[in-house]
Write a protein that holds these residues in place. Structure first.
Motif, PDB file in Angstrom:
ATOM      1  N   VAL A 193       0.838  -1.202   0.000  1.00  3.87           N
ATOM      2  CA  VAL A 193       0.000   0.000   0.000  1.00  3.87           C
ATOM      3  C   VAL A 193       0.874   1.253   0.000  1.00  3.87           C
ATOM      4  O   VAL A 193       0.630   2.210  -0.752  1.00  3.87           O
ATOM      5  CB  VAL A 193      -0.952  -0.001   1.209  1.00  3.87           C
ATOM      6  N   GLY A 194       1.921   1.256   0.833  1.00  3.04           N
ATOM      7  CA  GLY A 194       2.843   2.392   0.833  1.00  3.04           C
ATOM      8  C   GLY A 194       3.503   2.589  -0.515  1.00  3.04           C
ATOM      9  O   GLY A 194       3.637   3.727  -0.996  1.00  3.04           O
ATOM     10  N   SER A 195       3.886   1.497  -1.159  1.00  4.57           N
ATOM     11  CA  SER A 195       4.519   1.593  -2.482  1.00  4.57           C
ATOM     12  C   SER A 195       3.561   2.170  -3.511  1.00  4.57           C
ATOM     13  O   SER A 195       3.955   2.975  -4.368  1.00  4.57           O
ATOM     14  CB  SER A 195       4.994   0.203  -2.933  1.00  4.57           C
ATOM     15  N   GLY A 196       2.294   1.757  -3.440  1.00  7.24           N
ATOM     16  CA  GLY A 196       1.297   2.276  -4.372  1.00  7.24           C
ATOM     17  C   GLY A 196       1.084   3.772  -4.219  1.00  7.24           C
ATOM     18  O   GLY A 196       0.948   4.499  -5.206  1.00  7.24           O
ATOM     19  N   ILE A 197       1.064   4.253  -2.974  1.00 10.28           N
ATOM     20  CA  ILE A 197       0.894   5.694  -2.740  1.00 10.28           C
ATOM     21  C   ILE A 197       2.129   6.452  -3.221  1.00 10.28           C
ATOM     22  O   ILE A 197       2.024   7.548  -3.779  1.00 10.28           O
ATOM     23  CB  ILE A 197       0.617   5.969  -1.255  1.00 10.28           C
ATOM     24  N   PHE A 198       3.303   5.877  -3.004  1.00  8.80           N
ATOM     25  CA  PHE A 198       4.534   6.509  -3.497  1.00  8.80           C
ATOM     26  C   PHE A 198       4.527   6.634  -5.023  1.00  8.80           C
ATOM     27  O   PHE A 198       5.167   7.539  -5.581  1.00  8.80           O
ATOM     28  CB  PHE A 198       5.765   5.710  -3.059  1.00  8.80           C
ATOM     29  N   LEU A 199       3.833   5.726  -5.719  1.00  8.92           N
ATOM     30  CA  LEU A 199       3.730   5.823  -7.169  1.00  8.92           C
ATOM     31  C   LEU A 199       3.066   7.138  -7.565  1.00  8.92           C
ATOM     32  O   LEU A 199       3.561   7.862  -8.445  1.00  8.92           O
ATOM     33  CB  LEU A 199       2.944   4.631  -7.724  1.00  8.92           C
ATOM     34  N   LEU A 200       1.972   7.473  -6.909  1.00  7.13           N
ATOM     35  CA  LEU A 200       1.295   8.737  -7.193  1.00  7.13           C
ATOM     36  C   LEU A 200       2.169   9.922  -6.826  1.00  7.13           C
ATOM     37  O   LEU A 200       2.235  10.919  -7.567  1.00  7.13           O
ATOM     38  CB  LEU A 200      -0.034   8.801  -6.435  1.00  7.13           C
ATOM     39  N   SER A 201       2.878   9.820  -5.705  1.00 11.80           N
ATOM     40  CA  SER A 201       3.767  10.903  -5.275  1.00 11.80           C
ATOM     41  C   SER A 201       4.866  11.142  -6.301  1.00 11.80           C
ATOM     42  O   SER A 201       5.176  12.293  -6.647  1.00 11.80           O
ATOM     43  CB  SER A 201       4.382  10.564  -3.917  1.00 11.80           C
ATOM     44  N   GLY A 202       5.471  10.064  -6.801  1.00  6.64           N
ATOM     45  CA  GLY A 202       6.535  10.206  -7.790  1.00  6.64           C
ATOM     46  C   GLY A 202       6.038  10.811  -9.086  1.00  6.64           C
ATOM     47  O   GLY A 202       6.707  11.665  -9.683  1.00  6.64           O
ATOM     48  N   VAL A 203       4.856  10.395  -9.533  1.00  4.84           N
ATOM     49  CA  VAL A 203       4.274  10.964 -10.753  1.00  4.84           C
ATOM     50  C   VAL A 203       4.014  12.451 -10.559  1.00  4.84           C
ATOM     51  O   VAL A 203       4.290  13.265 -11.456  1.00  4.84           O
ATOM     52  CB  VAL A 203       2.966  10.215 -11.110  1.00  4.84           C
ATOM     53  N   ALA A 204       3.500  12.835  -9.387  1.00  8.73           N
ATOM     54  CA  ALA A 204       3.209  14.244  -9.125  1.00  8.73           C
ATOM     55  C   ALA A 204       4.482  15.087  -9.160  1.00  8.73           C
ATOM     56  O   ALA A 204       4.486  16.207  -9.697  1.00  8.73           O
ATOM     57  CB  ALA A 204       2.505  14.393  -7.772  1.00  8.73           C
ATOM     58  N   SER A 205       5.574  14.576  -8.596  1.00  7.63           N
ATOM     59  CA  SER A 205       6.831  15.337  -8.618  1.00  7.63           C
ATOM     60  C   SER A 205       7.392  15.449 -10.035  1.00  7.63           C
ATOM     61  O   SER A 205       7.924  16.494 -10.424  1.00  7.63           O
ATOM     62  CB  SER A 205       7.869  14.677  -7.699  1.00  7.63           C
ATOM     63  N   LEU A 206       7.297  14.394 -10.821  1.00  6.44           N
ATOM     64  CA  LEU A 206       7.758  14.458 -12.207  1.00  6.44           C
ATOM     65  C   LEU A 206       6.958  15.488 -13.001  1.00  6.44           C
ATOM     66  O   LEU A 206       7.517  16.268 -13.785  1.00  6.44           O
ATOM     67  CB  LEU A 206       7.639  13.080 -12.863  1.00  6.44           C
ATOM     68  N   LEU A 207       5.647  15.512 -12.786  1.00 10.27           N
ATOM     69  CA  LEU A 207       4.810  16.488 -13.479  1.00 10.27           C
ATOM     70  C   LEU A 207       5.072  17.899 -12.976  1.00 10.27           C
ATOM     71  O   LEU A 207       4.982  18.872 -13.742  1.00 10.27           O
ATOM     72  CB  LEU A 207       3.333  16.122 -13.304  1.00 10.27           C
ATOM     73  N   PHE A 208       5.404  18.018 -11.695  1.00 11.83           N
ATOM     74  CA  PHE A 208       5.772  19.328 -11.146  1.00 11.83           C
ATOM     75  C   PHE A 208       7.016  19.877 -11.844  1.00 11.83           C
ATOM     76  O   PHE A 208       7.069  21.044 -12.242  1.00 11.83           O
ATOM     77  CB  PHE A 208       6.014  19.194  -9.641  1.00 11.83           C
ATOM     78  N   LEU A 209       8.014  19.016 -12.031  1.00 14.52           N
ATOM     79  CA  LEU A 209       9.234  19.439 -12.724  1.00 14.52           C
ATOM     80  C   LEU A 209       8.939  19.792 -14.180  1.00 14.52           C
ATOM     81  O   LEU A 209       9.523  20.743 -14.722  1.00 14.52           O
ATOM     82  CB  LEU A 209      10.282  18.331 -12.640  1.00 14.52           C
ATOM     83  N   LEU A 210       8.040  19.038 -14.802  1.00 14.34           N
ATOM     84  CA  LEU A 210       7.651  19.347 -16.179  1.00 14.34           C
ATOM     85  C   LEU A 210       6.902  20.675 -16.243  1.00 14.34           C
ATOM     86  O   LEU A 210       7.132  21.492 -17.147  1.00 14.34           O
ATOM     87  CB  LEU A 210       6.775  18.220 -16.724  1.00 14.34           C
ATOM     88  N   ARG A 211       6.037  20.896 -15.263  1.00 13.39           N
ATOM     89  CA  ARG A 211       5.228  22.131 -15.260  1.00 13.39           C
ATOM     90  C   ARG A 211       6.104  23.364 -15.079  1.00 13.39           C
ATOM     91  O   ARG A 211       5.782  24.439 -15.613  1.00 13.39           O
ATOM     92  CB  ARG A 211       4.183  22.065 -14.134  1.00 13.39           C
ATOM     93  N   LEU A 212       7.192  23.231 -14.341  1.00 17.08           N
ATOM     94  CA  LEU A 212       8.083  24.370 -14.145  1.00 17.08           C
ATOM     95  C   LEU A 212       8.734  24.813 -15.457  1.00 17.08           C
ATOM     96  O   LEU A 212       9.170  25.964 -15.576  1.00 17.08           O
ATOM     97  CB  LEU A 212       9.169  24.031 -13.123  1.00 17.08           C
ATOM     98  N   ARG A 213       8.808  23.908 -16.432  1.00 18.97           N
ATOM     99  CA  ARG A 213       9.389  24.246 -17.732  1.00 18.97           C
ATOM    100  C   ARG A 213       8.442  25.099 -18.564  1.00 18.97           C
ATOM    101  O   ARG A 213       8.838  25.657 -19.579  1.00 18.97           O
ATOM    102  CB  ARG A 213       9.731  22.967 -18.505  1.00 18.97           C
TER     103      ARG A 213
END
Length: 321
Positions: A178-198
């Motif tokens: 369950v923790g790993s699954g939630i971390f999946l969403l967290s990682g996607v959000a951070s990647l999109l955050f870095l993309l959005r900053l561009r």
């Protein structure tokens, strides 16, 4: 008790059906995403045509504008998404009843549980319409993981190996998955955050990354989503590591032995701890913190695939030949 092949067959059917439904949802979301306009563009077009909330004049019938195609496809996708998640969860329960044990005895079952946790977490944290464009980037990796689980890592229904016949199995592995699954969403959000900053708000771009980024929520929203999900997942995953150490003492006579799985889990936990610390530290809370979160996500994937499949250790229960 003998394996109930009928229930296992229904479980496999539910899993495959969930995958197909997710593909359908992804296709509709891609249409929604590609048709959606950035907020600034929509506002400019509304002003250009004289749009806005105006009362109808005397003797005039006020007509309601038809919903944009992006919104219609987004609504349909979100409705069908519930069917996919229901089938996904059903595959887990049917597998458990079919094998007469908790369905977390191999990598196929672990990934099924982790991806289901990611999708349910997505419903909890991204139910708001402003996050709808993010679902494309969550469902895509979930589909890849489910494909690998079903086609490469699938293990026939069978009793677990003797080392896993313990009441600690449903406790420890459930918490970790369950923790790993939630971390999946967290990682996607951070990647999109870095993309959005561009692609800063209000600026147009003709390149592909810019076109993708300007349809996402604003950077602050993505950063907050990554932080909130990590805040939830961090203690869950940490508890799973601690429970694993207690199980190790019961099974192997020691709490910690620096087994590859244990070591990589600890490294991932430290990375997420560093992310939370960086997120609260001036000068680190933006791009640097996000990259640390992405590093933690990569460590989780490395732990799941490389450590389980390539590296030999006490936790080599992938169910692969």
């Amino acid at each position: 008790m003998p394996i109930d092949e009928t229930l296992v067959g229904y479980s496999n059917l539910a899993f495959k059906s969930a995958w197909v439904v997710y593909v359908l949802v992804l296709a509709m979301l891609i249409v929604q995403y590609s048709s959606a306009q950035s907020k600034k563009t929509a506002e400019r077009e509304l002003v250009a045509v004289g749009g806005g909330d105006r009362p109808a004049g005397p003797g005039k019938i006020e007509t309601k504008a038809p919903r944009p195609i992006a919104e219609r496809f987004g609504n349909m996708a979100f409705s069908v998404l519930f069917v996919g998640i229901a089938l996904h969860l059903a595959s887990i329960f049917l597998r458990g009843f079919g094998v007469h044990r908790f369905p977390l005895g191999n990598m196929y079952e672990f990934i099924t549980m982790a991806t289901a946790a990611a999708m349910v977490t997505g419903l909890v944290f991204m139910y708001d319409r402003r996050y709808r464009s993010m679902w494309v980037f969550l469902i895509a990796p979930v589909l890849v993981l489910m494909y690998l689980a079903g086609q490469v890592l699938y293990a026939e229904a069978a009793p677990v190996v003797p080392a896993l016949k313990s009441y600690w199995l449903p406790i420890h592995v459930t918490v970790v998955s369950v923790g790993s699954g939630i971390f999946l969403l967290s990682g996607v959000a951070s990647l999109l955050f870095l993309l959005r900053l561009r692609q800063p708000e209000g600026q147009e771009s003709s390149n592909l990354l810019g076109a993708l980024a300007r349809r996402l929520p604003d950077a602050r929203t993505l950063d907050r989503l990554a932080y909130k999900t990590t805040i939830v997942a961090f203690p869950i995953f940490g508890t799973g590591v601690i429970l694993g150490a207690i199980w190790a003492e019961s099974a192997w006579g020691r709490f910690w032995g620096w087994d590859p799985k244990e070591t990589m889990s600890f490294i991932a936990w430290v990375l997420y701890a560093a992310y939370l610390h960086a997120r609260a530290t001036s000068g680190w809370r933006d791009t640097k913190a996000a990259w640390i979160n992405v590093a933690g996500f990569v460590a989780m994937l490395f732990n799941l695939f490389i450590i389980n499949i390539v590296v030999s250790g006490l936790h080599s229960y992938a169910g692969l030949n």
